[in-house]
Write an enzyme that holds these catalytic residues in place. Structure first.
Site, PDB file in Angstrom:
ATOM      1  N   TYR A 166       0.120  15.946 -13.005  1.00 15.42           N
ATOM      2  CA  TYR A 166       1.396  16.613 -12.743  1.00 15.42           C
ATOM      3  C   TYR A 166       1.373  17.838 -13.637  1.00 15.42           C
ATOM      4  CZ  TYR A 166       6.262  17.106 -11.352  1.00 15.42           C
ATOM      5  OH  TYR A 166       7.441  17.568 -10.784  1.00 15.42           O
ATOM      6  N   TYR A 278      10.654   8.722 -10.412  1.00  9.01           N
ATOM      7  CA  TYR A 278      11.062   9.833 -11.277  1.00  9.01           C
ATOM      8  C   TYR A 278      11.716   9.345 -12.572  1.00  9.01           C
ATOM      9  CZ  TYR A 278      10.246  13.360  -7.583  1.00  9.01           C
ATOM     10  OH  TYR A 278       9.684  14.196  -6.644  1.00  9.01           O
TER      11      TYR A 278
HETATM   12  C1  LIG Z   1       8.960  17.434  -7.422  1.00  2.32           C
HETATM   13  S1  LIG Z   1       9.841  17.968  -6.017  1.00  2.32           S
HETATM   14  C2  LIG Z   1       8.950  17.141  -4.740  1.00  2.32           C
HETATM   15  C3  LIG Z   1       8.572  18.113  -3.636  1.00  2.32           C
HETATM   16  C4  LIG Z   1       9.712  18.494  -2.744  1.00  2.32           C
HETATM   17  N1  LIG Z   1       9.930  17.487  -1.732  1.00  2.32           N
HETATM   18  C5  LIG Z   1       9.521  19.860  -2.080  1.00  2.32           C
HETATM   19  O1  LIG Z   1       9.847  19.997  -0.901  1.00  2.32           O
HETATM   20  O2  LIG Z   1       9.060  20.793  -2.733  1.00  2.32           O
HETATM   21  C6  LIG Z   1      11.319  17.079  -6.246  1.00  2.32           C
HETATM   22  C7  LIG Z   1      12.409  17.342  -5.230  1.00  2.32           C
HETATM   23  O3  LIG Z   1      12.034  16.821  -3.960  1.00  2.32           O
HETATM   24  C8  LIG Z   1      13.144  16.163  -3.353  1.00  2.32           C
HETATM   25  N2  LIG Z   1      12.849  14.722  -3.296  1.00  2.32           N
HETATM   26  C9  LIG Z   1      11.885  14.069  -3.976  1.00  2.32           C
HETATM   27  N3  LIG Z   1      11.877  12.772  -3.671  1.00  2.32           N
HETATM   28  C10 LIG Z   1      12.862  12.581  -2.766  1.00  2.32           C
HETATM   29  C11 LIG Z   1      13.362  11.448  -2.102  1.00  2.32           C
HETATM   30  N4  LIG Z   1      12.843  10.242  -2.266  1.00  2.32           N
HETATM   31  N5  LIG Z   1      14.417  11.623  -1.255  1.00  2.32           N
HETATM   32  C12 LIG Z   1      14.961  12.845  -1.068  1.00  2.32           C
HETATM   33  N6  LIG Z   1      14.543  13.971  -1.675  1.00  2.32           N
HETATM   34  C13 LIG Z   1      13.489  13.840  -2.527  1.00  2.32           C
HETATM   35  C14 LIG Z   1      14.355  16.435  -4.224  1.00  2.32           C
HETATM   36  O4  LIG Z   1      14.977  17.637  -3.773  1.00  2.32           O
HETATM   37  C15 LIG Z   1      13.718  16.644  -5.579  1.00  2.32           C
HETATM   38  O5  LIG Z   1      14.534  17.383  -6.462  1.00  2.32           O
END
Ligand SMILES: C[S@@+](CC[C@H](N)C(=O)[O-])C[C@H]1O[C@@H](n2cnc3c(N)ncnc32)[C@H](O)[C@@H]1O
Length: 322
Positions: A166, A278
């Protein structure tokens, strides 16, 4: 104006990783949106302004190990292993995997120390894994749902195998708060990419024990904040899951600032989507209290979880201090 025309980028790391990291996009517009934010691919975390600091803070071993001899997996032969412990093992068919018990628990998890640039052993030494970058071919894709982009593995992965780091910018909490909530930031409380790694030093045990989470009883925390918003590897695309297939470990090579290595917590099938918790905890099981997603903390509404895992809290964990 809506632009159409999806496609695949064969390797978003442009050859920086030992294996290609593909990205599949559904439209040029979606790709442009993504590339406007994730502007630089890195393999390992960096400290802004200190990228040229190549100093090694640890003494090295004097093994002339090769991958064939396994010398650097042997406590009685390798100084690094004698000092810090042995974390990796060779399995059959030949594969380096994590030896640590990956069982869900609140028990302390020590950081992994790999052989470093002061060591006499060659790059093929078996105590060098995370430092070489990811070995599992992966693909970034858009889920088409609220959880946005995600990552899947392109081959089966064995439990304990290193998947990827990460990686992002290592910054202080103050800077994180400024980036997220300060002037000019979106300040929405969603789309958070920052990972806060906590290692606890339990002084009351007269031992130094490191854990990722959760108990703070009698423990002093060492915090490492990683912000992969703009400068990152593919780890920034991995979503939260309450039933994760990855677990995270601090890994030290040359620097006292740890890298965060993501290892397979269980066997992962080809094509499976990757996820880690997370909140840094694995195996909630029945302890998870489902929520309707209306939770707020410090006036911020939490993000609804869309992972679809059997056991689910209903919302994404976040650190209210950031
Ligand atoms: C580290 S990023 C992961 C990549 C992200 N999905 C993207 O489109 O860039 C973290 C964000 O992804 C979304 N996310 C991650 N896990 C999720 C989940 N289980 N359900 C809904 N949203 C999620 C949330 O907006 C979070 O703040």
């Amino acid at each position: 104006m809506q632009t159409v025309g999806g496609g695949i980028i064969a390797d978003i790391s442009s050859g920086l990783e030992p294996v290609p990291v593909a990205l599949e996009y559904s439209s040029q517009e979606k790709l442009d949106e993504l590339q406007a934010v994730h502007t630089r691919y890195i393999v390992h975390s960096i400290i802004p302004g200190r990228e040229d600091d190549r100093a090694c803070y640890y003494d090295g071993c004097d093994c002339s190990s090769t991958s064939a001899t396994n010398l650097c997996l042997n406590e009685s032969r390798c100084g690094c292993i004698a000092m810090h412990g042995c974390y990796y093992t060779r399995t059959n068919p030949p594969l380096l995997t994590l030896l640590l018990d990956l069982q869900p628990s609140n028990s302390p998890t020590p950081p992994i120390y790999e052989c470093n640039s002061s060591c006499a052993c060659p790059p093929t030494c078996p105590n060098r894994l995370v430092q070489h970058g990811c070995r599992v071919p992966m693909r970034v894709f858009h889920t088409g749902t609220a959880r946005g982009w995600s990552v899947q593995v392109m081959r089966a992965v064995r439990r304990g195998e290193f998947v990827c780091e990460y990686a992002g910018e290592v910054v202080r909490a103050r800077e994180i708060r400024k980036r997220r909530w300060g002037e000019g930031s979106e300040g929405t409380g969603t789309g958070n990419y920052v990972l806060c790694l906590r290692e606890y030093v339990c002084v009351w045990l007269l031992l130094i024990l490191y854990i990722l989470e959760p108990s703070e009883n009698g423990a002093q925390a060492l915090r490492t904040n990683i912000d992969p918003t703009t400068t990152a590897n593919l780890g920034r695309y991995i979503n939260h899951s309450c039933s994760p297939n990855l677990s995270l470990f601090p890994v030290r090579v040359d620097s006292v600032v740890p890298l965060v290595g993501m290892f397979a917590y269980r066997d992962i099938a080809e094509g499976e989507e990757l996820g880690f918790d997370y909140a840094g905890v694995i195996g909630y099981g029945d302890e998870v209290t489902p929520s309707n997603g209306e939770e707020t903390e410090n006036g911020r509404t939490r993000c609804l979880c869309n992972a679809g895992a059997g056991v689910c809290r209903g919302w994404l964990p976040f650190d209210a201090r950031l």
